[in-house]
Design a protein around this motif. Structure first.
Motif, PDB file in Angstrom:
ATOM      1  N   MET A 177       2.594   4.065  10.627  1.00 29.90           N
ATOM      2  CA  MET A 177       1.302   4.601  10.214  1.00 29.90           C
ATOM      3  C   MET A 177       0.671   5.326  11.392  1.00 29.90           C
ATOM      4  SD  MET A 177      -2.152   2.737   8.703  1.00 29.90           S
ATOM      5  CE  MET A 177      -2.528   1.903  10.254  1.00 29.90           C
ATOM      6  N   THR A 204       3.272   7.447   7.374  1.00 28.94           N
ATOM      7  CA  THR A 204       2.009   7.443   6.632  1.00 28.94           C
ATOM      8  C   THR A 204       0.914   7.983   7.532  1.00 28.94           C
ATOM      9  OG1 THR A 204       2.589   5.571   5.195  1.00 28.94           O
ATOM     10  CG2 THR A 204       0.248   5.993   5.533  1.00 28.94           C
ATOM     11  N   ASN A 206      -3.067   8.108   8.116  1.00 30.90           N
ATOM     12  CA  ASN A 206      -4.348   7.493   7.756  1.00 30.90           C
ATOM     13  C   ASN A 206      -5.480   8.195   8.492  1.00 30.90           C
ATOM     14  OD1 ASN A 206      -6.284   4.996   9.073  1.00 30.90           O
ATOM     15  ND2 ASN A 206      -6.349   5.348   6.870  1.00 30.90           N
ATOM     16  N   ASN A 234       0.332   9.625   1.992  1.00 30.89           N
ATOM     17  CA  ASN A 234      -1.101   9.868   2.135  1.00 30.89           C
ATOM     18  C   ASN A 234      -1.903   8.565   2.030  1.00 30.89           C
ATOM     19  OD1 ASN A 234      -3.794  10.675   1.875  1.00 30.89           O
ATOM     20  ND2 ASN A 234      -3.229  12.587   0.862  1.00 30.89           N
ATOM     21  N   LYS A 235      -2.534   8.189   3.122  1.00 31.04           N
ATOM     22  CA  LYS A 235      -3.493   7.075   3.112  1.00 31.04           C
ATOM     23  C   LYS A 235      -4.767   7.580   3.779  1.00 31.04           C
ATOM     24  CE  LYS A 235      -4.569   2.806   2.080  1.00 31.04           C
ATOM     25  NZ  LYS A 235      -4.663   2.354   0.682  1.00 31.04           N
ATOM     26  N   PHE A 255      -7.595  -2.320   4.801  1.00 31.66           N
ATOM     27  CA  PHE A 255      -8.426  -1.129   4.723  1.00 31.66           C
ATOM     28  C   PHE A 255      -9.818  -1.447   4.174  1.00 31.66           C
ATOM     29  CE2 PHE A 255      -4.018   0.304   4.489  1.00 31.66           C
ATOM     30  CZ  PHE A 255      -3.998   1.287   5.473  1.00 31.66           C
ATOM     31  N   THR A 259      -7.884  -2.718   0.027  1.00 31.32           N
ATOM     32  CA  THR A 259      -6.430  -2.724  -0.078  1.00 31.32           C
ATOM     33  C   THR A 259      -5.808  -3.101   1.264  1.00 31.32           C
ATOM     34  OG1 THR A 259      -6.224  -0.381   0.505  1.00 31.32           O
ATOM     35  CG2 THR A 259      -6.513  -0.924  -1.836  1.00 31.32           C
ATOM     36  N   ALA A 261      -1.689  -3.018   3.440  1.00 34.62           N
ATOM     37  CA  ALA A 261      -0.303  -2.554   3.425  1.00 34.62           C
ATOM     38  C   ALA A 261       0.393  -3.038   4.685  1.00 34.62           C
ATOM     39  CB  ALA A 261      -0.246  -1.027   3.327  1.00 34.62           C
TER      40      ALA A 261
END
Length: 338
Positions: A177, A204, A206, A234-235, A255, A259, A261
């Motif tokens: 990320m 990813t 962010n 896409n985050k 987050f 959510t 991950a």
């Protein structure tokens, strides 16, 4: 130890990118061979090694703005591999490759009452046994990919190795990320996607905003292309609340929208694109956007004998421009040494 005890070099060049490399060649051509080039990477032109995929064209200009070479160093536009070979050939021809010292990071430069500069090495990033080094003049050619700001939330020591501020520890096959919305974050994200030896990485991006707003047009285009085709996940539009070890031995990222991950690694690129730390620590005055204050003709800063060139003094990332800065800075130093 990378320098004989008591030896003082005429010019210490910090950074072995295009500007630093050109400084070494210009100094040699001017008859100054008592120099050293120091870089934290394992080779010169590290960013081109890392972020240019195989066969990618290396241009001298920037975003359509044309630059002409005004010094002694130039190159023919070509592929990544050909560019590296051209630079190796030029460095060999000048006989300066032996002055390059890799895998050493300079934290700051201090000027003593005797007028000599002392380079202070980062003890956390430098090999054991390295002693201080002194120089009559210093050229900072450290680029704009400086150490980013740290996130506001804390994380435990057990995550230290997998929460990073650059790509040096990323391994192929990891889910990484990238956190940030500026040019460094963009270059990290699409750079990983394009690197052949990282082809199995999952990337990813962010960023707290839902759209890219802070990157230059080239990086915006590249990131949006890979976000659209799914090669960058896409985050965006959500911030990170906290991070913690996951039951599976990975990083659990929580987050602000509730959510979470799991990732193998997180790389933070939260601002800090100008290497402000080494500038401020060395007594260099900075102005808007942390750009150093310098003489536009010689690139000397407010600290006499301390120069800064390349991307750190301009938003135009041209290799030709870095070569030209090197020529002007070295000319000024030579005029004072002779």
């Amino acid at each position: 130890m990378i320098q004989e005890d008591g030896k003082v070099v005429d010019i210490a060049i910090i950074g072995a990118g295009p500007g630093g490399m050109a400084c070494a060649i210009e100094a040699n051509l001017a008859g100054i061979d008592n120099i050293v080039v120091i870089d934290k990477a394992p080779h010169h032109n590290d960013m081109i090694h890392k972020f240019y995929k195989k066969g990618k064209r290396v241009d001298k200009d920037w975003m359509g703005i044309k630059f002409e070479f005004t010094g002694n160093v130039s190159f023919d536009e070509c592929s990544k591999e050909e560019y590296i070979q051209q630079m190796d050939d030029k460095l060999n021809a000048a006989g300066v490759l032996g002055t390059f010292e890799y895998n050493h990071e300079i934290k700051k430069v201090t000027k003593g009452e005797d007028g000599l500069f002392t380079m202070i090495f980062d003890s956390d990033a430098t090999s054991e046994g390295v002693e201080t080094m002194k120089a009559r003049n210093v050229i900072l050619s450290v680029g704009r990919m400086g150490k980013p700001n740290k996130p506001r939330y804390k994380f435990g020591r057990e995550l230290k190795d997998v929460l990073n501020f650059n790509l040096s520890k990323v391994k192929n096959g990891e889910h990484v990320m990238i956190v940030g919305g500026g040019d460094t974050a963009g270059e990290y994200a699409y750079g990983l996607v394009e690197l052949e030896d990282m082809e199995d990485c999952v990337v990813t991006l962010n960023y707290r905003k839902a759209e890219i707003t802070r990157m230059n047009p080239t990086n915006t285009e590249m990131c949006n292309k890979y976000l659209d085709n799914g090669k960058i996940l896409n985050k965006m539009g959500v911030d990170v609340e906290s991070v913690e070890p996951s039951p599976a031995g990975k990083i659990q990222v929580n987050f602000t929208d509730g959510t979470n991950a799991e990732y193998d690694r997180a790389v933070y690129a939260l601002g800090g694109t100008t290497p402000k730390d080494i500038l401020v620590n060395s007594g260099v005055k900075t102005g808007e956007w942390d750009v150093p204050v310098f003489d536009e003709n010689t690139f000397e800063t407010n600290v006499e004998g301390l120069y800064t060139i390349g991307d750190v003094v301009t938003d135009q990332g041209s290799i030709a421009l870095a070569f030209n800065h090197a020529s002007d800075a070295v000319k000024d130093i030579v005029s004072k040494l002779k």
